[in-house]
Design a protein around this motif. Sequence first.
Motif, PDB file in Angstrom:
ATOM      1  N   THR A 101       9.043  -1.428  13.900  1.00  0.00           N
ATOM      2  CA  THR A 101       9.314  -0.596  14.781  1.00  0.00           C
ATOM      3  C   THR A 101       9.243   0.827  14.353  1.00  0.00           C
ATOM      4  N   LEU A 102       9.011   1.088  13.118  1.00  0.00           N
ATOM      5  CA  LEU A 102       8.962   2.481  12.445  1.00  0.00           C
ATOM      6  C   LEU A 102       7.700   2.875  11.952  1.00  0.00           C
ATOM      7  N   LYS A 103       7.416   4.053  11.846  1.00  0.00           N
ATOM      8  CA  LYS A 103       6.038   4.818  11.247  1.00  0.00           C
ATOM      9  C   LYS A 103       6.206   4.519   9.728  1.00  0.00           C
ATOM     10  N   GLY A 104       5.101   4.613   9.173  1.00  0.00           N
ATOM     11  CA  GLY A 104       4.953   4.604   7.639  1.00  0.00           C
ATOM     12  C   GLY A 104       5.595   5.915   7.085  1.00  0.00           C
ATOM     13  N   GLY A 105       6.289   5.817   6.079  1.00  0.00           N
ATOM     14  CA  GLY A 105       7.036   6.812   5.701  1.00  0.00           C
ATOM     15  C   GLY A 105       8.306   7.362   6.395  1.00  0.00           C
ATOM     16  N   GLU A 106       8.772   6.465   7.100  1.00  0.00           N
ATOM     17  CA  GLU A 106       9.979   6.604   8.067  1.00  0.00           C
ATOM     18  C   GLU A 106      11.015   5.563   7.858  1.00  0.00           C
ATOM     19  N   GLY A 107      10.800   4.767   6.711  1.00  0.00           N
ATOM     20  CA  GLY A 107      11.732   3.737   6.429  1.00  0.00           C
ATOM     21  C   GLY A 107      11.386   2.604   6.725  1.00  0.00           C
ATOM     22  N   MET A 108      10.021   2.123   7.030  1.00  0.00           N
ATOM     23  CA  MET A 108       9.628   0.960   7.532  1.00  0.00           C
ATOM     24  C   MET A 108       9.698  -0.164   6.633  1.00  0.00           C
ATOM     25  N   SER A 147       5.294  12.851   0.244  1.00  0.00           N
ATOM     26  CA  SER A 147       6.575  12.830   0.578  1.00  0.00           C
ATOM     27  C   SER A 147       6.989  11.234   0.756  1.00  0.00           C
ATOM     28  N   PHE A 148       8.044  10.689  -0.077  1.00  0.00           N
ATOM     29  CA  PHE A 148       8.408   9.545   0.254  1.00  0.00           C
ATOM     30  C   PHE A 148       9.598   9.122   0.735  1.00  0.00           C
ATOM     31  N   ASN A 149      10.102   8.081   1.436  1.00  0.00           N
ATOM     32  CA  ASN A 149      11.349   7.794   1.947  1.00  0.00           C
ATOM     33  C   ASN A 149      12.304   7.276   1.160  1.00  0.00           C
ATOM     34  N   VAL A 150      13.478   8.024   0.745  1.00  0.00           N
ATOM     35  CA  VAL A 150      14.527   7.402  -0.057  1.00  0.00           C
ATOM     36  C   VAL A 150      14.863   6.099   0.358  1.00  0.00           C
ATOM     37  N   LYS A 151      15.084   5.778   1.598  1.00  0.00           N
ATOM     38  CA  LYS A 151      15.415   4.312   2.229  1.00  0.00           C
ATOM     39  C   LYS A 151      14.625   3.241   1.609  1.00  0.00           C
ATOM     40  N   ASP A 152      13.200   3.572   1.552  1.00  0.00           N
ATOM     41  CA  ASP A 152      12.126   2.707   1.099  1.00  0.00           C
ATOM     42  C   ASP A 152      12.550   2.388  -0.495  1.00  0.00           C
ATOM     43  N   ASP A 157       0.893  -1.061   0.121  1.00  0.00           N
ATOM     44  CA  ASP A 157      -0.106  -0.035  -0.003  1.00  0.00           C
ATOM     45  C   ASP A 157       1.001   1.168   0.009  1.00  0.00           C
ATOM     46  N   VAL A 158       0.395   2.231  -0.092  1.00  0.00           N
ATOM     47  CA  VAL A 158       1.151   3.580  -0.282  1.00  0.00           C
ATOM     48  C   VAL A 158       1.262   4.554   0.952  1.00  0.00           C
ATOM     49  N   ASP A 159      -0.187   5.140   0.929  1.00  0.00           N
ATOM     50  CA  ASP A 159      -0.367   6.302   1.907  1.00  0.00           C
ATOM     51  C   ASP A 159      -0.054   5.520   3.343  1.00  0.00           C
ATOM     52  N   GLY A 160       0.877   5.982   4.157  1.00  0.00           N
ATOM     53  CA  GLY A 160       0.934   5.397   5.483  1.00  0.00           C
ATOM     54  C   GLY A 160       1.825   4.190   5.586  1.00  0.00           C
ATOM     55  N   VAL A 161       2.232   3.556   4.359  1.00  0.00           N
ATOM     56  CA  VAL A 161       3.313   2.759   4.188  1.00  0.00           C
ATOM     57  C   VAL A 161       4.564   3.561   3.788  1.00  0.00           C
ATOM     58  N   MET A 162       4.697   3.639   2.257  1.00  0.00           N
ATOM     59  CA  MET A 162       5.577   4.612   1.776  1.00  0.00           C
ATOM     60  C   MET A 162       5.634   5.893   2.052  1.00  0.00           C
ATOM     61  N   THR A 163       4.579   6.404   2.639  1.00  0.00           N
ATOM     62  CA  THR A 163       4.406   7.706   2.867  1.00  0.00           C
ATOM     63  C   THR A 163       4.008   7.930   4.245  1.00  0.00           C
ATOM     64  N   ASP A 164       3.868   8.976   5.008  1.00  0.00           N
ATOM     65  CA  ASP A 164       3.354   9.262   6.363  1.00  0.00           C
ATOM     66  C   ASP A 164       2.098   9.363   6.569  1.00  0.00           C
ATOM     67  N   GLY A 165       1.336   9.240   5.143  1.00  0.00           N
ATOM     68  CA  GLY A 165       0.147   9.475   5.060  1.00  0.00           C
ATOM     69  C   GLY A 165      -0.432  10.942   4.679  1.00  0.00           C
ATOM     70  N   SER A 166       0.462  11.790   4.895  1.00  0.00           N
ATOM     71  CA  SER A 166       0.125  13.164   4.488  1.00  0.00           C
ATOM     72  C   SER A 166      -0.032  13.361   3.041  1.00  0.00           C
ATOM     73  N   ILE A 167      -1.002  14.008   2.510  1.00  0.00           N
ATOM     74  CA  ILE A 167      -1.261  14.593   1.341  1.00  0.00           C
ATOM     75  C   ILE A 167      -1.239  16.025   1.123  1.00  0.00           C
ATOM     76  N   PHE A 168      -0.459  16.615   0.285  1.00  0.00           N
ATOM     77  CA  PHE A 168      -0.237  18.175   0.310  1.00  0.00           C
ATOM     78  C   PHE A 168      -1.150  18.522  -1.176  1.00  0.00           C
ATOM     79  N   ILE A 169      -1.685  19.522  -1.298  1.00  0.00           N
ATOM     80  CA  ILE A 169      -2.301  19.635  -2.415  1.00  0.00           C
ATOM     81  C   ILE A 169      -2.088  21.281  -2.587  1.00  0.00           C
TER      82      ILE A 169
END
Length: 187
Positions: free
Chosen positions: A142-149, A37-42, A16-28
Motif C-alpha cells: 500500500t506504500l510507495k518505494g522509499g516510504e516503508g514498503m 535517501s533510505f527509509n530507516v523503517k526499512d 532491488d534498491v532504487d524505487g524499493v528501498m528508496t523513492d527512486g530519486s538520485i541526488f548528484i
Amino acid sequence: MLDKQVCRNIKMVLLDVDGVMTDGSIFINKDGEFCKSFNVKDGLAIELLRSHNILVGVISGKASAALDTRCKHLGFDEIITGCKNKLPALVDICSKYNISPSQIAFLGDDVLDIPIFEKVGLGIAPVDAHCLAIANSDWVSTLKGGEGMVREFVDLLLINKLDLPLKDIYKPLLDKIRYDDVAIMEQ
C-alpha cells in the motif's frame, strides 16, 4: 493477501534498491557523487528478518558508494550491484545458499524485475511500481518505494510465516536490544 504456505517456505528476501528501498530519486553533488535517501523503517525490517534467521540480500541494477555504504551498514548477506540482468545473480545466490527460487521473496519495482518475479516464490512491488511490474507481482504494498514498503511487507511475511502476533514477531529483536543495553550498562 499473501499465501501462508508460500510465506512459510521463504528463506531469503532479496531487494532491488532504487524505487524499493528508496523513492527512486538520485541526488548528484558538485563532485559527481551519488546520494540516496533510505527509509530507516526499512532498515529495521532487515534486522527483523535477520533476527528470524532469514537471509537478506540486494540485487540492484545500479551501483554507487551510497548504496554500498547502506548495504554494509545493514549487514546484508548478499550485495550485488550494477547488475542489469538479475537472473544469473539469482541462480548464483540459490546455488551458494542451497535454496530454490521458490524459497525467495523479491521486492522490485520496474520491468527489469519481472524475470525475477517469474522465478521466485513471491514477487513484491510497491504501489508506485511500473504497471507491468505490478501486473507480474504476487502482492502490492500500500506504500510507495522509499516510504516503508519493505517494512510493511516484512511484517506481513512474518505474520504469515510464523503464525504469530506482531508483538511476538518483534520480541527477538527487542530482546537483543535489551540485552545489548544491559551489557553496555554493566560496563
